[in-house]
Design an enzyme around this catalytic site. Structure first.
Site, PDB file in Angstrom:
ATOM      1  N   SER A   1      90.248  53.352  46.708  1.00  0.00           N
ATOM      2  CA  SER A   1      90.224  54.739  46.253  1.00  0.00           C
ATOM      3  C   SER A   1      88.798  55.122  45.889  1.00  0.00           C
ATOM      4  CB  SER A   1      91.135  54.878  45.023  1.00  0.00           C
ATOM      5  OG  SER A   1      90.943  56.115  44.357  1.00  0.00           O
TER       6      SER A   1
ATOM      7  N   TYR B   1      95.384  53.834  36.968  1.00  0.00           N
ATOM      8  CA  TYR B   1      95.055  53.994  38.380  1.00  0.00           C
ATOM      9  C   TYR B   1      93.618  53.540  38.640  1.00  0.00           C
ATOM     10  CZ  TYR B   1      94.925  56.063  43.061  1.00  0.00           C
ATOM     11  OH  TYR B   1      94.825  56.254  44.416  1.00  0.00           O
TER      12      TYR B   1
END
Length: 254
Positions: free
Chosen positions: A146, A159
């Site tokens: 990510s 996250y």
């Protein structure tokens, strides 16, 4: 011919989170390049199966709750793929969730849930698949990292921690498995138009701020990852180990 290096004829790929979005797009891309596909998800895989099978490739539907997965569960998943499709050459660790709240209010449950799916399951499935790949002397493990593998972000502590961990695991697995003929790399998508980013795209303040920072001038689509995943799954990337490849419209350049 150079294009032959990108062919996946005779290969078998396992894609987690293949029921929709990025996972579905990558499963289709691998099938278009010649691979048979096993899809794993907690949602229905009928649409993905139809799209893969329409390309003349085999598709195996697998159901598993990665939130509660243990090592033996991932071993059984790998065994099911090899027994049903004959082998396992490619794993795409795509399944992931996100929970949002200010860091001082973030709950322990939201921490545990995200870390279980985004990091623990990635480790366990890569470990189980890696054993099979090491025995056959070849394999490709592709993790989905990510932008938050590089940056801190806001309101997504678990996250960010999980995707930073994915980058670290990618490098560690590459260090240990490259000598066994296994390439381990990751794709780091930018801001993609998926269910995970729906709240951001609906935010009247953050959505335009994010878009303004992307040099390409748009949110990414699942199709934008298709070339990258085929490259990392193919012989064209045989000398790539431990890379975290951004596909972000230029987000990290600003």
């Amino acid at each position: 011919m150079i294009l032959d290096l990108f062919k996946l004829d005779g290969k078998v790929a396992l894609v987690t989170g293949a029921g929709r979005g990025l996972g579905q797009g990558m499963a289709i891309a691998l099938a278009e390049s010649g691979a048979d596909v096993a899809g794993l998800d907690v949602i229905a895989l009928d649409e993905t199966a139809q799209k893969v099978q329409s390309l003349g490739r085999r598709f195996l539907s697998l159901s598993a709750n990665l939130l509660e997965a243990h090592a033996e569960d991932m071993t059984k998943v790998v065994e099911k793929v090899t027994s049903s499709l004959g082998r396992l050459d490619i794993v795409v660790n795509n399944a992931g969730i996100i929970r949002r709240a200010p860091v001082l209010e973030f709950s322990e449950q939201d921490w545990d849930d995200v870390m279980a799916i985004n990091l623990k399951a990635v480790f366990l499935l890569s470990q189980a698949a890696g054993r099979v790949m090491a025995a056959q002397g070849s394999g490709k493990i592709i993790n989905i990292a990510s932008m938050l593998s590089f940056q801190g972000g806001i309101h997504v502590p678990s996250y960010t921690a999980s995707k930073s961990g994915v980058a670290g695991l990618t490098r560690l697995f590459a260090n240990e498995l490259a000598g066994k003929g296994i390439n381990v790399n990751a794709i780091a998508p930018g801001y993609m138009a998926t269910d995970n980013t729906a709240p951001l795209r609906a935010d009247a303040e953050r959505a335009p701020a994010i878009l303004d920072r992307i040099p390409a001038g748009r949110w990414g689509e699942p199709s934008d990852l298709m070339g990258a995943v085929v490259f990392l799954a193919s012989a064209a990337s045989d000398y790539m180990n431990g890379a975290i490849v951004p596909v972000d419209g230029g987000w990290l350049t600003r």
